[in-house]
Design an enzyme around this catalytic site. Sequence first.
Site, PDB file in Angstrom:
ATOM      1  N   CYS A  28      -5.838 -27.876  12.827  1.00  0.00           N
ATOM      2  CA  CYS A  28      -7.010 -28.751  12.928  1.00  0.00           C
ATOM      3  C   CYS A  28      -6.650 -30.223  12.770  1.00  0.00           C
ATOM      4  CB  CYS A  28      -8.057 -28.346  11.894  1.00  0.00           C
ATOM      5  SG  CYS A  28      -8.850 -26.762  12.276  1.00  0.00           S
ATOM      6  N   ASP A  41       0.854  -1.187   0.000  1.00  0.00           N
ATOM      7  CA  ASP A  41       0.000   0.000   0.000  1.00  0.00           C
ATOM      8  C   ASP A  41       0.890   1.236   0.000  1.00  0.00           C
ATOM      9  OD1 ASP A  41       0.940   0.139   2.566  1.00  0.00           O
ATOM     10  OD2 ASP A  41      -0.945  -0.345   3.528  1.00  0.00           O
ATOM     11  N   SER A  42       0.305   2.369  -0.290  1.00  0.00           N
ATOM     12  CA  SER A  42       1.105   3.573  -0.536  1.00  0.00           C
ATOM     13  C   SER A  42       1.467   4.338   0.725  1.00  0.00           C
ATOM     14  CB  SER A  42       0.337   4.513  -1.463  1.00  0.00           C
ATOM     15  OG  SER A  42      -0.838   4.984  -0.810  1.00  0.00           O
ATOM     16  N   CYS A  76      -6.044 -27.645   7.901  1.00  0.00           N
ATOM     17  CA  CYS A  76      -4.831 -26.939   8.311  1.00  0.00           C
ATOM     18  C   CYS A  76      -4.054 -27.743   9.355  1.00  0.00           C
ATOM     19  CB  CYS A  76      -5.165 -25.539   8.863  1.00  0.00           C
ATOM     20  SG  CYS A  76      -5.780 -25.506  10.560  1.00  0.00           S
ATOM     21  N   GLY A 116     -11.531   3.697   0.547  1.00  0.00           N
ATOM     22  CA  GLY A 116     -12.477   4.480   1.324  1.00  0.00           C
ATOM     23  C   GLY A 116     -13.711   3.724   1.760  1.00  0.00           C
ATOM     24  N   ASP A 150      -7.618  -7.750   1.011  1.00  0.00           N
ATOM     25  CA  ASP A 150      -6.615  -7.883   2.073  1.00  0.00           C
ATOM     26  C   ASP A 150      -7.240  -7.420   3.372  1.00  0.00           C
ATOM     27  OD1 ASP A 150      -5.152  -5.205   3.301  1.00  0.00           O
ATOM     28  OD2 ASP A 150      -6.211  -4.815   1.424  1.00  0.00           O
TER      29      ASP A 150
END
Length: 375
Positions: A307, A89-90, A304, A214, A264
């Site tokens: 589990c 991200d920026s 997983c 946003g 994300d």
Amino acid sequence: MKFELDTTDGRARRGRLVFERGVVETPAFMPVGTYGTVKGMTPEEVEATGAQIILGNTFHLWLRPGQEIMKLHGDLHDFMQWKGPILTDSGGFQVFSLGDIRKITEQGVHFRNPINGDPIFLDPEKSMEIQYDLGSDIVMIFDECTPYPADWDYAKRSMEMSLRWAKRSRDRFDSLGNKNALFGIIQGSVYEDLRDISVKGLVEIGFDGYAVGGLAVGEPKEDMHRILEHVCPQIPADKPRYLMGVGKPEDLVEGVRRGIDMFDCVMPTRNARNGHLFVTDGVVKIRNAKHKSDTAPLDAECDCYTCRNYSRAYLHHLDRCNEILGARLNTIHNLRYYQRLMAGLRKAIEEGKLESFVTDFYQRQGRTVPPLNVD
């Protein structure tokens, strides 16, 4: 980066992002590695959950360890030993999160370093330079994340400045000779007319993909759904669409239904550390006393490591004792849950059975399916 679109089911899309570093099947969820680590996980463990791309945080990595340390290693991939693609991200959202200790001007953002209080300045050009040094496979433009609530006039000014910053980001990205992908970010708060202007302006500049920014900043879910229904059809069909900072499992489902390709969020990792675990039938709060003697796995349908090997009682015990292993096992599970959800969505789109998948997803949790207002 190349985006390939295979098939659609309603507005939902099944495709892939192709990078030199690997292929990302879409719709995709990207675990967040804020400081160059998905908290508590080795890169191999993250990959084992099914993640093909992760997110790094430009703002935090700029402050610590800084560009020079990064360049000593090569780039962020070399620094953290993640072999796959990375989106960064920026820094715009982190600056937005600073609140009163920042001042936004046309040039950029003045703020105080949250670590030591030093004055710092970040602008679109600097953001592009940092992300170039990070070796980001997907670079995000520098924008202002419009807060919620915002009145129409403020949202308009903010969106228009973000458009100007988008052009500055594009120009600096190009002048650096960066051969990776650059994504634009659509702003405009909850106002459809402002979103229209933002999309049009960004498409005119031209980007490799388009993010919807946003949202997930406090607005009602109905507004998020409405904006996605309105905006997604305006994004060029041959470009990937990314819903930033989202979200809960149901938010991913609803985003996919409306045409989003990428997501994300810190939720699976942050919630894992707090003992809030996602399972097929909803949520398990592992620190609750009812799990003290439960010998069942967390989720009988999950494959997983957690589990396959441990009981709810053991995870409860680790949580109550504040053992680090508990947070790690919880994180492995939550990340795998998110990747299994995305794999299920991809398969459903391929088979033209998305809405039946969605119905089953909500029924298993005793909830109703939100309305979908699309043509």
